[in-house]
Design an enzyme around this catalytic site. Structure first.
Site, PDB file in Angstrom:
ATOM      1  N   ASP A  61     -18.861 -32.430  10.394  1.00  0.00           N
ATOM      2  CA  ASP A  61     -19.137 -31.539  11.512  1.00  0.00           C
ATOM      3  C   ASP A  61     -20.429 -31.920  12.217  1.00  0.00           C
ATOM      4  OD1 ASP A  61     -16.924 -30.166  10.645  1.00  0.00           O
ATOM      5  OD2 ASP A  61     -18.058 -28.582   9.641  1.00  0.00           O
ATOM      6  N   TYR A 126     -20.765 -34.506  -1.614  1.00  0.00           N
ATOM      7  CA  TYR A 126     -21.687 -33.868  -0.668  1.00  0.00           C
ATOM      8  C   TYR A 126     -22.856 -33.249  -1.420  1.00  0.00           C
ATOM      9  CZ  TYR A 126     -18.460 -34.057   3.340  1.00  0.00           C
ATOM     10  OH  TYR A 126     -17.670 -34.469   4.376  1.00  0.00           O
TER      11      TYR A 126
END
Length: 313
Positions: A61, A126
């Protein structure tokens, strides 16, 4: 036509996202990471005969950083030669530096056509970084930390409560509640399996900055084969809300046991992208080695043919 495997890093706050917004090849969307990379590859020498189009492994994103993301691209030049990895990295990174881009090409590997950056991926890792003040009311944040860490103002944040709740997300689950609605006709499978979800205290990024001494720094580390849209930010956001005392473990369990986009607890903030980093996209080492092309196997044109092609250019 040769397929190439790319590894690259970027600072996400400078781009509108990873994926190019325009589908038209003649539009250079350099406000996205993909668009900037494709524009850089278009300037390679010898010049590619087709417009480069990256196939991404992970579409992060807007605002999300990457220490290592991956993609593949198909390129062709009139000499039918492989592009040299070192030359491409040097030329591309010089282009990024010259144009003020916060992107770096880490690797550029010729591979066979059955390699696919997205489908051959084994897992993605992540990290979400956040910071807590040691002193009540402290808000003087290091500039560097402010670009990579989410600031939790409450110094009484309950770390132990959060660590105990991590196991709620482990295993194979339907994460519909922890995924943002996607506008698409494609059927989405919301079941995902987490390989790891941990929380640990870490060091400041700029230990020599006096301001860094006033905070404690933490990393959520999350690993899975794939993630849903906003999944990591929603999971972390729910745990942050738990640590702040806004919700209970039971509230998280309800969202997991009754999976639905409409079951999201509105007391929880979807955590900002500023602290999220894609650390690595992992592949089977032996499989990747087997799919890597040997430059010696490619026969360039003869010198006479090369001279004719250069005259045409």
């Amino acid at each position: 036509m040769v397929r190439y495997f790319l590894k690259f890093s970027y600072i996400g706050t400078h781009y509108r996202g990873m994926q190019k917004q325009s589908i038209e090849n003649f539009v250079r969307d350099i406000d996205t990471v993909q668009g900037a990379l494709e524009a850089a590859l278009l300037n390679l020498l010898p010049k590619p005969l087709i417009t480069p189009t990256l196939i991404l492994s992970s579409r992060t994103d807007a605002g999300v950083h990457a220490l290592c993301n991956t993609a593949h691209v198909e390129l062709e030049n009139r000499y039918n030669r492989l592009y040299n990895s070192s030359d491409v990295k040097r030329a591309t990174n010089n282009y990024f530096k010259k144009c003020g881009h916060f992107i770096r090409l880490l690797d550029f590997i010729p591979v066979t056509n059955d390699f696919h950056a997205r489908y051959r991926c084994k897992s993605r890792t992540y990290i979400y970084r956040f910071m807590i003040p040691k002193i009540p009311g402290e808000h003087r944040i290091s500039v560097v930390e402010g670009m990579h860490s989410y600031f939790i103002r409450d110094h009484n944040f309950d770390i132990n409560r959060v660590q105990n709740a991590l196991q709620l997300f482990m295993g194979t689950r339907d994460f519909s509640t922890f995924s943002a609605k996607a506008i698409t006709d494609r059927k989405i499978k919301y079941t995902r399996s987490l390989n790891a979800f941990t929380l640990e205290e870490v060091k400041p990024l700029m230990f020599f900055d006096p301001l860094s001494e006033n905070f404690r720094y933490w990393h959520f580390t999350c690993k899975s084969r794939s993630f849903l849209y906003n999944q990591v930010r929603r999971m972390v956001g729910s745990l942050i809300a738990l640590g702040l005392g806004k919700i209970t473990e039971k509230d998280i369990m309800v969202m997991l046991q009754v999976p639905s986009h409409d079951n999201w607890d509105t007391r929880i903030q979807v955590i900002p992208s500023i602290g999220l980093h894609l650390v690595n996209v992992e592949y089977d080492t032996e499989e990747l080695k087997r799919m890597t092309l040997d430059e010696q196997e490619w026969e360039p044109h003869s010198e006479e043919q090369k001279e004719k092609l250069e005259l045409k250019e």
